[in-house]
Design an enzyme around this catalytic site. Structure first.
Site, PDB file in Angstrom:
ATOM      1  N   GLU A  35       0.985  -1.267   0.216  1.00  0.00           N
ATOM      2  CA  GLU A  35      -0.064   0.130  -0.284  1.00  0.00           C
ATOM      3  C   GLU A  35       0.962   1.310  -0.027  1.00  0.00           C
ATOM      4  OE1 GLU A  35      -3.488   0.929  -0.139  1.00  0.00           O
ATOM      5  OE2 GLU A  35      -2.433   2.902  -0.267  1.00  0.00           O
ATOM      6  N   THR A  42      -9.856   3.964   0.026  1.00  0.00           N
ATOM      7  CA  THR A  42     -11.058   5.132  -0.313  1.00  0.00           C
ATOM      8  C   THR A  42     -12.042   4.943   1.059  1.00  0.00           C
ATOM      9  OG1 THR A  42     -10.481   4.845  -2.368  1.00  0.00           O
ATOM     10  CG2 THR A  42     -12.281   6.500  -1.871  1.00  0.00           C
ATOM     11  N   CYS A  43     -12.560   4.052   1.085  1.00  0.00           N
ATOM     12  CA  CYS A  43     -13.834   4.078   1.979  1.00  0.00           C
ATOM     13  C   CYS A  43     -13.372   4.752   3.200  1.00  0.00           C
ATOM     14  CB  CYS A  43     -14.373   2.589   2.121  1.00  0.00           C
ATOM     15  SG  CYS A  43     -15.783   2.477   3.267  1.00  0.00           S
ATOM     16  N   CYS A  48     -16.389   6.862   2.164  1.00  0.00           N
ATOM     17  CA  CYS A  48     -17.502   6.556   2.803  1.00  0.00           C
ATOM     18  C   CYS A  48     -17.727   7.020   4.447  1.00  0.00           C
ATOM     19  CB  CYS A  48     -18.111   5.078   2.926  1.00  0.00           C
ATOM     20  SG  CYS A  48     -17.674   4.219   1.248  1.00  0.00           S
ATOM     21  N   LYS A  51     -17.154  10.642   5.021  1.00  0.00           N
ATOM     22  CA  LYS A  51     -18.106  11.388   4.692  1.00  0.00           C
ATOM     23  C   LYS A  51     -19.424  11.458   5.393  1.00  0.00           C
ATOM     24  CE  LYS A  51     -20.939   9.250   2.552  1.00  0.00           C
ATOM     25  NZ  LYS A  51     -20.789   8.617   1.223  1.00  0.00           N
ATOM     26  N   ALA A 115       3.743  -0.826  -5.602  1.00  0.00           N
ATOM     27  CA  ALA A 115       4.040  -2.083  -6.141  1.00  0.00           C
ATOM     28  C   ALA A 115       3.708  -2.143  -7.586  1.00  0.00           C
ATOM     29  CB  ALA A 115       3.567  -3.190  -5.229  1.00  0.00           C
ATOM     30  N   TYR A 178     -23.466  10.772  -7.072  1.00  0.00           N
ATOM     31  CA  TYR A 178     -23.233  10.601  -5.767  1.00  0.00           C
ATOM     32  C   TYR A 178     -22.427  11.746  -4.783  1.00  0.00           C
ATOM     33  CZ  TYR A 178     -24.406   5.336  -5.927  1.00  0.00           C
ATOM     34  OH  TYR A 178     -25.102   4.082  -5.956  1.00  0.00           O
ATOM     35  N   GLU A 182     -24.151  14.483  -2.272  1.00  0.00           N
ATOM     36  CA  GLU A 182     -23.742  14.272  -0.836  1.00  0.00           C
ATOM     37  C   GLU A 182     -23.145  15.375  -0.346  1.00  0.00           C
ATOM     38  OE1 GLU A 182     -21.749  10.469  -0.387  1.00  0.00           O
ATOM     39  OE2 GLU A 182     -23.630   9.257  -0.589  1.00  0.00           O
ATOM     40  N   ARG A 205     -27.873   9.804 -12.404  1.00  0.00           N
ATOM     41  CA  ARG A 205     -28.402   8.838 -13.748  1.00  0.00           C
ATOM     42  C   ARG A 205     -28.444   7.393 -13.017  1.00  0.00           C
ATOM     43  NH1 ARG A 205     -25.223   7.528 -18.043  1.00  0.00           N
ATOM     44  NH2 ARG A 205     -23.608   8.817 -17.274  1.00  0.00           N
ATOM     45  N   GLY A 263     -16.921  11.498 -11.382  1.00  0.00           N
ATOM     46  CA  GLY A 263     -16.871   9.999 -11.573  1.00  0.00           C
ATOM     47  C   GLY A 263     -15.261   9.783 -11.168  1.00  0.00           C
ATOM     48  N   ASP A 304     -12.848  -1.380  -6.976  1.00  0.00           N
ATOM     49  CA  ASP A 304     -13.158  -0.467  -7.867  1.00  0.00           C
ATOM     50  C   ASP A 304     -12.481  -0.571  -9.356  1.00  0.00           C
ATOM     51  OD1 ASP A 304     -15.143   0.561  -6.118  1.00  0.00           O
ATOM     52  OD2 ASP A 304     -14.235   2.394  -5.767  1.00  0.00           O
ATOM     53  N   HIS A 437     -46.443   0.457  13.703  1.00  0.00           N
ATOM     54  CA  HIS A 437     -46.959   1.912  13.804  1.00  0.00           C
ATOM     55  C   HIS A 437     -46.701   2.622  14.989  1.00  0.00           C
ATOM     56  CE1 HIS A 437     -49.718   4.758  12.682  1.00  0.00           C
ATOM     57  NE2 HIS A 437     -50.304   5.058  13.921  1.00  0.00           N
ATOM     58  N   GLU A 442     -43.451   1.762   8.088  1.00  0.00           N
ATOM     59  CA  GLU A 442     -44.674   0.825   7.679  1.00  0.00           C
ATOM     60  C   GLU A 442     -45.162   1.365   6.344  1.00  0.00           C
ATOM     61  OE1 GLU A 442     -47.976   2.217  10.100  1.00  0.00           O
ATOM     62  OE2 GLU A 442     -46.985   3.978  10.672  1.00  0.00           O
TER      63      GLU A 442
HETATM   64  P1  NDP Z   1     -20.910   9.554 -10.309  1.00  0.00           P
HETATM   65  O1  NDP Z   1     -20.563   8.444 -11.376  1.00  0.00           O
HETATM   66  O2  NDP Z   1     -21.863   9.138  -9.330  1.00  0.00           O
HETATM   67  O3  NDP Z   1     -21.205  10.760 -10.969  1.00  0.00           O
HETATM   68  C1  NDP Z   1     -20.425  11.612 -11.859  1.00  0.00           C
HETATM   69  C2  NDP Z   1     -21.193  12.908 -12.205  1.00  0.00           C
HETATM   70  O4  NDP Z   1     -20.297  13.519 -12.983  1.00  0.00           O
HETATM   71  C3  NDP Z   1     -22.297  12.530 -13.273  1.00  0.00           C
HETATM   72  O5  NDP Z   1     -23.246  13.419 -12.800  1.00  0.00           O
HETATM   73  C4  NDP Z   1     -21.657  12.744 -14.573  1.00  0.00           C
HETATM   74  O6  NDP Z   1     -22.604  13.151 -15.594  1.00  0.00           O
HETATM   75  C5  NDP Z   1     -20.631  13.804 -14.299  1.00  0.00           C
HETATM   76  N1  NDP Z   1     -19.680  13.768 -15.256  1.00  0.00           N
HETATM   77  C6  NDP Z   1     -18.782  12.713 -15.567  1.00  0.00           C
HETATM   78  N2  NDP Z   1     -17.650  13.061 -16.381  1.00  0.00           N
HETATM   79  C7  NDP Z   1     -17.828  14.411 -16.512  1.00  0.00           C
HETATM   80  C8  NDP Z   1     -17.159  15.541 -17.434  1.00  0.00           C
HETATM   81  N3  NDP Z   1     -16.210  14.696 -18.167  1.00  0.00           N
HETATM   82  N4  NDP Z   1     -17.544  16.806 -17.256  1.00  0.00           N
HETATM   83  C9  NDP Z   1     -18.780  17.037 -16.626  1.00  0.00           C
HETATM   84  N5  NDP Z   1     -19.410  16.192 -15.929  1.00  0.00           N
HETATM   85  C10 NDP Z   1     -19.137  14.952 -15.787  1.00  0.00           C
HETATM   86  O7  NDP Z   1     -19.332   9.768  -9.699  1.00  0.00           O
HETATM   87  P2  NDP Z   1     -18.961  10.469  -8.300  1.00  0.00           P
HETATM   88  O8  NDP Z   1     -17.585  10.979  -8.614  1.00  0.00           O
HETATM   89  O9  NDP Z   1     -19.970  11.097  -7.693  1.00  0.00           O
HETATM   90  O10 NDP Z   1     -18.798   9.107  -7.552  1.00  0.00           O
HETATM   91  C11 NDP Z   1     -17.756   8.030  -8.090  1.00  0.00           C
HETATM   92  C12 NDP Z   1     -18.515   6.343  -7.627  1.00  0.00           C
HETATM   93  O11 NDP Z   1     -18.207   6.257  -6.293  1.00  0.00           O
HETATM   94  C13 NDP Z   1     -20.134   6.558  -7.804  1.00  0.00           C
HETATM   95  O12 NDP Z   1     -20.460   6.296  -9.038  1.00  0.00           O
HETATM   96  C14 NDP Z   1     -20.167   5.426  -6.621  1.00  0.00           C
HETATM   97  O13 NDP Z   1     -20.241   4.066  -7.308  1.00  0.00           O
HETATM   98  C15 NDP Z   1     -19.061   5.431  -5.642  1.00  0.00           C
HETATM   99  N6  NDP Z   1     -19.895   6.446  -4.278  1.00  0.00           N
HETATM  100  C16 NDP Z   1     -20.670   5.889  -3.815  1.00  0.00           C
HETATM  101  C17 NDP Z   1     -21.183   6.497  -2.626  1.00  0.00           C
HETATM  102  C18 NDP Z   1     -22.281   5.826  -1.733  1.00  0.00           C
HETATM  103  O14 NDP Z   1     -22.339   4.577  -1.622  1.00  0.00           O
HETATM  104  N7  NDP Z   1     -23.170   6.617  -0.934  1.00  0.00           N
HETATM  105  C19 NDP Z   1     -20.803   7.777  -2.237  1.00  0.00           C
HETATM  106  C20 NDP Z   1     -19.841   8.311  -3.001  1.00  0.00           C
HETATM  107  C21 NDP Z   1     -19.291   7.620  -4.318  1.00  0.00           C
HETATM  108  P3  NDP Z   1     -23.516  12.093 -16.600  1.00  0.00           P
HETATM  109  O15 NDP Z   1     -24.533  11.576 -15.813  1.00  0.00           O
HETATM  110  O16 NDP Z   1     -24.032  12.857 -17.497  1.00  0.00           O
HETATM  111  O17 NDP Z   1     -22.346  10.926 -16.885  1.00  0.00           O
END
Ligand code: NDP
Length: 448
Positions: A35, A42-43, A48, A51, A115, A178, A182, A205, A263, A304, A437, A442
């Site tokens: 590591e 990350t988590c 997570c 956060k 590594a 996400y 958040e 989405r 993302g 991931d 209740h 419920e």
């Molecule tokens: P997400 O995939 O959830 O969302 C990315 C957002 O960025 C979307 O709205 C996307 O738009 C937009 N986007 C992507 N590329 C570009 C770009 N080049 N320019 C502008 N906008 C862009 O990613 P996050 O970063 O929020 O989180 C990553 C992942 O981490 C999540 O998918 C999830 O799996 C995990 N996560 C889980 C959490 C939980 O369980 N509560 C909390 C935080 C993260 P579009 O829809 O158009 O693609």
């Protein structure tokens, strides 16, 4: 393990890697884990866990206000970011130590270095040492993807957000997934002016449309500013340190902090995987089969970095299945169907299974039941926020194929209900259960 230094060499001590290392070692394998940053991944370190602690901290803003309606004489309170930040970071330190201890207790050798892969059984450490292993597990996770616009270096990502020196008065969040939703909730509750910009007009989405719409409506009502069809053009740092962001279709905006939440991309760059013939997909994720085995038979990948479902509990399961299958003589596979998920927005949302539109596409005949209600606590608090629960059923068999909700404690409630969905229960099975209740949950057995 004739001829190898280790039975298993794990690259990356995040959720998936730690579970795989610990369980493989418990099965009797000689295991090392490398590591380059901190044990926990990350988590635990920058995702997570910290956060969720910020989400708890943020919730007090509303709870303290609501308390007055419940008879408490709450004076005007103010919020001190540095206290929460430091307490959260201390908790992260504690967890980092606990994860390290778990590995040590299980006789896993921890190597605090980067590594890289040199071949099907070879690993090179940053200090130049070469080691060999019968099996290599890639569990390197993912990293934030930052759009390459001019001035992007002035922005931060979820890696840095937990360390901010001060709470920004104005924050712009790029993305609408996400992390964006958040942190929009967190910053807003702390008192920052939040603007969220997104390249389309769709937030989150993949989530059920009605639930997303409800979050958008509540978030706008609370005062979060959304700008849609706004593609990032660039950031300029002004003399006073403020950041001016240019975007398509909207006027520029000046803020104190820009958070990219656009993302995450798999961490496979410069990992040497090509030396072992490990194939990557178009997004750079390691291609794996159902046993998490890559295109090189002695190299596996979990979490991931495989870009299957980017969620901690999925990575943990993948790591566990790998260890039991490869070193425990007990082969099993992770079922990636009906994985529950949640967004810890304000209010939070959660779901499992098919959304209404996915179900219509897949099944054709679909029945949808809804409960649109104001939580009891919100009524007395005078908080005009409605919860929405939605059940999607197969129109022919009555089986519940999707459950989606937004409202207080939605993730806590959904976890239990997800068992019923996973077990294939029907709407009639839900209805046969007597309501508890007065609760919000419920509504699950009272939906019309
Ligand atoms: P997400 O995939 O959830 O969302 C990315 C957002 O960025 C979307 O709205 C996307 O738009 C937009 N986007 C992507 N590329 C570009 C770009 N080049 N320019 C502008 N906008 C862009 O990613 P996050 O970063 O929020 O989180 C990553 C992942 O981490 C999540 O998918 C999830 O799996 C995990 N996560 C889980 C959490 C939980 O369980 N509560 C909390 C935080 C993260 P579009 O829809 O158009 O693609």
């Amino acid at each position: 393990m004739a001829g190898y230094d280790y039975d298993l060499f794990v690259i990356g001590a995040g959720s998936g890697g730690v579970r795989a290392a610990r369980v493989s070692a418990a099965h009797g394998a000689k295991v090392a884990i490398a590591e380059e940053f901190r044990v926990g991944g990350t988590c635990v370190i920058r995702g997570c866990v910290p956060k969720k602690l910020l989400v708890f901290g943020a919730h007090f803003a509303e709870d303290l206000k609501d308390a007055r309606r419940f008879g408490w004489n709450v004076p005007d309170c103010d919020f001190e970011w540095t206290t929460l930040r430091d307490n959260v970071l201390s908790e992260v330190d504690r967890l980092n130590q606990a994860y390290t201890q778990t590995l040590t207790n299980n006789n896993v050798e921890i190597i605090h270095q980067r590594a890289t892969v040199t071949g099907p059984h070879g690993v090179r450490l940053a200090d130049g040492r070469e080691v060999s292993a019968k099996v290599i597990l890639v569990a390197t996770g993912a990293r934030p993807d930052v759009p390459s616009c001019p001035g992007h270096e002035h922005g931060i990502t979820s890696n840095e957000v937990f360390h901010l020196e001060a709470l920004p008065k104005r924050v712009l969040i790029a993305g609408a997934g996400y992390i964006a939703n958040e942190f929009a909730g967190i910053f807003h509750q702390f008192g920052s002016k939040v603007t969220l910009i997104n390249r389309t007009d769709v937030i989150l989405r993949g989530y059920d449309e009605s639930i997303r719409d409800r979050l958008l409506q509540i978030a706008m009502m609370k005062g979060i500013d959304f700008r849609f069809h706004a593609e990032f053009r660039g950031i300029t740092k002004d003399k006073d340190g403020c950041l001016t962001v240019e975007m398509t279709n909207h006027e520029p905006i000046t803020v104190d902090c820009v958070l990219f939440a656009t993302g995450r991309v798999p961490n496979t760059t410069d990992l040497g995987l090509e030396n072992a013939g490990v194939e990557l997909d178009a997004k750079g994720a390691v291609k794996v089969d159902e046993d998490s085995r890559s295109t090189c038979p002695s190299i596996y990948a979990v979490g991931d970095v495989t870009n299957r479902i980017q969620l901690t509990p999925v990575a943990i399961r993948e790591g566990h299945a790998f260890a039991d299958t490869v070193f425990g003589g007990n082969p099993w596979r992770v079922d990636h169907e009906n994985v529950p998920h949640a967004v810890f927005s304000h209010p939070p949302m959660a779901g499992v299974g098919l959304t209404e539109s996915q179900a219509r596409q897949k099944l054709g005949s679909v029945k949808v039941y809804q409960s649109d209600f104001r939580a009891m606590k919100n009524v007395l608090a005078g908080r005009n926020e409605r919860a929405l629960y939605k059940m999607v059923c197969d129109g022919v068999t009555d089986r519940v194929v999707g459950l989606h909700m937004i409202g207080p404690d939605a993730p806590e409630i959904l976890q239990a209900a997800a068992i019923a969905v996973k077990a294939g229960l029907t709407k009639a099975d839900f209805d046969a259960t007597v309501a508890l209740h007065p609760t919000m949950a419920e509504e699950l057995v009272l939906m019309r």
